[in-house]
Write a protein that holds these residues in place. Structure first.
Motif, mmCIF file in Angstrom:
data_model
loop_
_atom_site.group_PDB
_atom_site.id
_atom_site.type_symbol
_atom_site.label_atom_id
_atom_site.label_comp_id
_atom_site.label_asym_id
_atom_site.label_seq_id
_atom_site.Cartn_x
_atom_site.Cartn_y
_atom_site.Cartn_z
ATOM 1 N N MET A 296 0.845 -1.203 0.000
ATOM 2 C CA MET A 296 0.000 0.000 0.000
ATOM 3 C C MET A 296 0.880 1.253 0.000
ATOM 4 S SD MET A 296 -2.864 0.879 2.805
ATOM 5 C CE MET A 296 -3.173 2.540 3.305
ATOM 6 N N MET A 297 0.617 2.106 -0.952
ATOM 7 C CA MET A 297 1.413 3.326 -1.103
ATOM 8 C C MET A 297 0.934 4.391 -0.122
ATOM 9 S SD MET A 297 3.645 4.923 -3.101
ATOM 10 C CE MET A 297 3.917 6.202 -4.300
ATOM 11 N N ARG A 298 1.791 4.750 0.802
ATOM 12 C CA ARG A 298 1.430 5.810 1.754
ATOM 13 C C ARG A 298 1.984 7.139 1.278
ATOM 14 N NH1 ARG A 298 -1.078 3.866 5.810
ATOM 15 N NH2 ARG A 298 -0.618 1.812 6.658
ATOM 16 N N GLU B 250 4.655 13.508 -0.145
ATOM 17 C CA GLU B 250 5.745 12.628 -0.584
ATOM 18 C C GLU B 250 5.485 11.198 -0.086
ATOM 19 O OE1 GLU B 250 8.248 13.251 -2.572
ATOM 20 O OE2 GLU B 250 7.851 15.391 -2.829
ATOM 21 N N SER B 251 6.130 10.229 -0.710
ATOM 22 C CA SER B 251 5.836 8.834 -0.383
ATOM 23 C C SER B 251 6.999 8.096 0.288
ATOM 24 C CB SER B 251 5.416 8.081 -1.649
ATOM 25 O OG SER B 251 6.432 8.176 -2.617
ATOM 26 N N THR B 252 8.079 8.816 0.636
ATOM 27 C CA THR B 252 9.180 8.171 1.359
ATOM 28 C C THR B 252 8.870 8.219 2.851
ATOM 29 O OG1 THR B 252 10.648 9.029 -0.353
ATOM 30 C CG2 THR B 252 11.687 8.054 1.574
ATOM 31 N N ILE B 253 8.285 7.112 3.329
ATOM 32 C CA ILE B 253 7.702 7.062 4.673
ATOM 33 C C ILE B 253 8.320 5.888 5.425
ATOM 34 C CG2 ILE B 253 5.513 6.733 5.931
ATOM 35 C CD1 ILE B 253 5.534 9.268 4.168
ATOM 36 N N PRO C 206 -1.683 6.587 10.304
ATOM 37 C CA PRO C 206 -2.283 6.300 9.000
ATOM 38 C C PRO C 206 -3.806 6.417 9.031
ATOM 39 C CG PRO C 206 -1.537 4.269 10.031
ATOM 40 C CD PRO C 206 -1.032 5.389 10.882
ATOM 41 N N PRO C 207 -4.415 6.797 7.899
ATOM 42 C CA PRO C 207 -5.858 7.085 7.848
ATOM 43 C C PRO C 207 -6.744 5.950 8.359
ATOM 44 C CG PRO C 207 -4.806 7.733 5.791
ATOM 45 C CD PRO C 207 -3.760 7.051 6.599
ATOM 46 N N GLU C 208 -6.338 4.702 8.122
ATOM 47 C CA GLU C 208 -7.199 3.593 8.540
ATOM 48 C C GLU C 208 -7.274 3.450 10.067
ATOM 49 O OE1 GLU C 208 -3.113 1.706 7.616
ATOM 50 O OE2 GLU C 208 -4.374 3.324 6.809
ATOM 51 N N GLN C 209 -6.417 4.175 10.785
ATOM 52 C CA GLN C 209 -6.445 4.133 12.258
ATOM 53 C C GLN C 209 -7.047 5.410 12.870
ATOM 54 O OE1 GLN C 209 -2.493 3.075 13.614
ATOM 55 N NE2 GLN C 209 -2.495 1.139 12.512
#
Length: 214
Positions: free
Chosen positions: A1-3, A10-13, A36-39
Motif C-alpha cells: 500500500m502506497m502511503r 511525498e511517499s518516502t515514509i 495512517p488514515p485507517e487508524q
C-alpha cells in the motif's frame, strides 16, 4: 500500500513508533509524524472526544494557557486587525481575548461553528490553537489558511512538538486518540520555507508564521 505524507504528499515514509493502539509513520521529506488514515477515529467518535472538553473564556487557567500564543501574537498586530480563530472548539476563548483588545474576530470550527463562508474571506491574522495535531490533511488545511491571510498577515499555531523517538515513545500527547499529526520544529521550518513564510517559535508549543510581502 502506497502511503503519502498528509503534509507534503511525498511517499518516502518509515515507521517511527508503534504502540498497542496505533502506528506512527514519519515522512523523510518534511519529518511530519502521522497516524495512517485507517487508524483514525470516525467523525462521530472524534466529536464525542471534543464534547468532553470544558473550555470557557471564564476559566483563568485556560486563558493563561492560551496566553502563550496570545501575548506574542498580540504584540505584532496593527490596531483593529481582523482575525479568524480556526478550530475554536466548544468554548471559544482566544477569539474573546483578541476581541477584548479591539480586534474583530470570526470563528470557525468543523463541529461547533461550521459556517464555511468564513473560510472564503481574508484576515490580518489567523490562529489555530491545539488544532493541527487533529488534522487528517494538514497540508491542505494549512495551505488554505495561508491563502486567507492578507499580505504581511500572521498565522499563529499552538501544538506540542516532536523532539526525539525516545521522548515520543513515552509522550502523553500520543495517547489522545484524536491526535494524528505531530509536528517538529524541523517540520515547521521546512513548511515555512516551502511557502515563503518567516517562522519563529515564541515558546516550546507555539509557532508564528509571517506572510512577508517579498
Amino acid at each position: 500500500m502506497m502511503r503519502r505524507c498528509p503534509l507534503c504528499a511525498e511517499s518516502t515514509i518509515a515507521l517511527y513508533h508503534r504502540d498497542r493502539r496505533r502506528d506512527y509513520y514519519q515522512c523523510a521529506t518534511c519529518k511530519l509524524v502521522f497516524v495512517p488514515p485507517e487508524q483514525h477515529l470516525s467523525a462521530a467518535e472524534e466529536k464525542a472526544e471534543y464534547d468532553k472538553h470544558q473550555n470557557s473564556p471564564h476559566d483563568t487557567g485556560y486563558r493563561r494557557f492560551l496566553g502563550r500564543l496570545f501575548t506574542p501574537l498580540l504584540a505584532k498586530l496593527s490596531p483593529q486587525a481582523r482575525g479568524l480563530d480556526f478550530g475554536s472548539g466548544p468554548g471559544p476563548t482566544l477569539s474573546v481575548m483578541f476581541a477584548e483588545q479591539g480586534h474583530p474576530m470570526t470563528i470557525y470550527d468543523l463541529f461547533y461553528a461550521p459556517d464555511a463562508s468564513v473560510l472564503t474571506q481574508i484576515y490580518d491574522f489567523i490562529t489555530a490553537t491545539e488544532v493541527v495535531e487533529h488534522l487528517a490533511q494538514p497540508g491542505k488545511v494549512l495551505t488554505q489558511l495561508v491563502a486567507q491571510l492578507a499580505p504581511s498577515g500572521y498565522l499563529g499555531l499552538m501544538t506540542k512538538r516532536v523532539t526525539s523517538p525516545e521522548a515520543f515513545a513515552r509522550w502523553h500527547y500520543i495517547s489522545d486518540p484524536t491526535h494524528i499529526s505531530f509536528f517538529s520544529e524541523e517540520t515547521f521550518r521546512w513548511w515555512a520555507q516551502k511557502n515563503s513564510l518567516v517562522v519563529e517559535f515564541p515558546g516550546p508549543d507555539t509557532v508564528i508564521l509571517h506572510k512577508t510581502l517579498s
